[in-house]
Design an enzyme around this catalytic site. Structure first.
Site, PDB file in Angstrom:
ATOM      1  N   SER A 128     -34.419  11.459  -3.370  1.00  0.00           N
ATOM      2  CA  SER A 128     -34.534  10.278  -4.213  1.00  0.00           C
ATOM      3  C   SER A 128     -33.155   9.904  -4.768  1.00  0.00           C
ATOM      4  O   SER A 128     -32.259   9.573  -4.011  1.00  0.00           O
ATOM      5  CB  SER A 128     -35.563  10.527  -5.324  1.00  0.00           C
ATOM      6  OG  SER A 128     -35.868   9.352  -6.019  1.00  0.00           O
ATOM      7  N   GLU A 146     -39.910  -7.635  -2.264  1.00  0.00           N
ATOM      8  CA  GLU A 146     -39.742  -9.078  -2.150  1.00  0.00           C
ATOM      9  C   GLU A 146     -38.455  -9.385  -1.387  1.00  0.00           C
ATOM     10  O   GLU A 146     -37.591  -8.518  -1.208  1.00  0.00           O
ATOM     11  CB  GLU A 146     -39.692  -9.739  -3.527  1.00  0.00           C
ATOM     12  CG  GLU A 146     -38.550  -9.278  -4.412  1.00  0.00           C
ATOM     13  CD  GLU A 146     -38.599  -9.913  -5.796  1.00  0.00           C
ATOM     14  OE1 GLU A 146     -37.592 -10.508  -6.209  1.00  0.00           O
ATOM     15  OE2 GLU A 146     -39.657  -9.808  -6.456  1.00  0.00           O
ATOM     16  N   HIS A 170     -37.502   6.111  -1.094  1.00  0.00           N
ATOM     17  CA  HIS A 170     -38.862   5.596  -1.344  1.00  0.00           C
ATOM     18  C   HIS A 170     -39.014   4.261  -0.609  1.00  0.00           C
ATOM     19  O   HIS A 170     -39.565   3.292  -1.140  1.00  0.00           O
ATOM     20  CB  HIS A 170     -39.112   5.395  -2.844  1.00  0.00           C
ATOM     21  CG  HIS A 170     -38.917   6.617  -3.679  1.00  0.00           C
ATOM     22  ND1 HIS A 170     -39.837   7.648  -3.729  1.00  0.00           N
ATOM     23  CD2 HIS A 170     -37.904   6.988  -4.505  1.00  0.00           C
ATOM     24  CE1 HIS A 170     -39.400   8.589  -4.552  1.00  0.00           C
ATOM     25  NE2 HIS A 170     -38.221   8.219  -5.023  1.00  0.00           N
TER      26      HIS A 170
END
Length: 269
Positions: A128, A146, A170
Site C-alpha cells: 500500500s 472517475e 489498491h
C-alpha cells in the site's frame, strides 16, 4: 548478502495473511532465515500492524521479527532506533500514509541504513503506502473511480528505489486508472504501475514478475501523440491519445528497460 541490490517486492495492499500467503511467503523465502524489520512508519497509530505481521510471518517460519517506528525525524538520529536495523536481512514497509514515510525518514540515517541493507542484497518490501513510496515520484492525492481532471493530482518525491516509475496501489478495487493516466500524462518518460490488492511485483534488476491473485497495469505514455494536460483548465477531463496499456497477471513478467512484457505461455482452458 550477495554484494548487489536485493529484490524489491512491491505490493498493492491487503495481501493475504491467512491462506496460502503467496506474497508474504515470497518475502520469507528471500530472507533465508534472516531477520526481518517491519517498518510501521507510514501509520499515525501503528498499534496492531506489527502484531498482524508477526502472526503471519511466524506461520511461515520467520521467527526473528522486529518493529521499526519513528514518531518524528528526531528519532532517526537515535542510536537505539537505528540499532533495530542491525543484522537485518530485509525490511517490510507496512501501509498508511506514504508521505509520512518520505517526510520522516527521507535523507536520514534510517533511510541510509535501509539502502545499505538493500544494496548488500537484502530484500525490501512494501505494501500500500509502502509500495507507493518506493518510486522517485509518488502520488499523494488524486480522485479515484472517475476520469482524471487536469488539476486533481498531488505528487511528491518518494524514496527513489525505483527510477522513472510511478506506483499506485489498491488499483482496480478503488478505480484508480484515471489518476494513474493523469500522472504519466504529466511525465510520459515515466511508466505507471497500478497494482491490485493481494498482488505484487518482484523486481530484480530491470525485470519484474507478477505474483498474487490480481492484476498489474502498466501504463506507457511514451508513444502518446496528443494530450491536453498542459493547455486545458484544471477542471477539464484528461484527453490523451495512443496510450499503451498492459495488464499482467500471476506468472507474467515485464522489463522496465525495454518497456516490454514477457508473459509465460498460458495453458488452454
Amino acid at each position: 548478502m550477495n554484494g548487489r541490490e536485493g529484490p524489491l517486492i512491491i505490493i498493492g495492499g491487503h495481501e493475504d495473511k491467512e491462506g496460502d500467503k503467496v506474497i508474504l511467503r515470497a518475502v520469507a523465502e528471500r530472507l533465508s532465515g534472516g531477520k526481518l524489520v517491519v517498518a510501521t512508519i507510514a501509520s499515525h497509530a501503528p498499534e496492531g500492524y506489527f502484531e498482524s505481521y508477526q502472526k503471519a510471518f511466524g506461520a511461515l517460519g520467520v521467527d526473528n521479527l522486529v518493529e521499526l517506528y519513528v514518531e518524528d525525524r528526531a528519532d532517526t538520529h537515535d542510536d537505539a532506533t537505528l540499532s533495530v536495523l542491525d543484522g537485518a536481512a530485509g525490511v517490510f514497509f507496512s501501509g498508511g500514509d506514504q508521505l509520512r514515510i518520505s517526510s520522516q525518514i527521507g535523507d536520514t540515517p534510517i533511510e541510509r541504513r535501509i539502502r545499505e541493507i538493500w544494496r548488500a542484497g537484502g530484500v525490501l518490501a512494501g505494501t500500500s503506502a509502502g509500495a507507493s513510496v518506493m518510486s522517485d515520484t509518488m502520488m499523494v492525492r488524486g480522485a479515484s473511480a472517475e476520469t482524471h481532471r487536469i488539476g486533481d493530482l498531488r505528487m511528491a518525491p518518494g524514496l527513489g528505489l525505483v527510477r522513472d516509475v510511478i506506483i499506485d496501489q489498491h488499483f482496480a478495487e478503488r478505480g484508480r486508472i484515471g489518476r494513474l493516466l493523469g500522472a504519466v500524462a504529466q511525465s510520459p518518460r515515466v511508466l505507471g504501475l497500478g497494482i491490485d490488492e493481494d498482488t505484487a511485483i518482484v523486481l530484480e534488476g530491470d525485470d519484474f514478475a507478477v505474483i498474487g491473485s490480481g492484476g498489474v497495469y502498466v501504463v506507457d505514455a511514451e508513444g502518446v501523440t496528443s494530450s491536453n494536460i498542459a493547455e486545458a483548465k484544471s477542471e477539464r477531463a484528461l484527453s490523451m491519445l495512443d496510450v499503451r496499456l498492459h495488464v499482467l497477471a500471476d506468472g507474467d513478467g515485464y522489463c522496465l528497460r525495454t518497456r516490454r512484457p514477457h508473459g509465460q505461455p498460458k495453458v488452454p482452458g
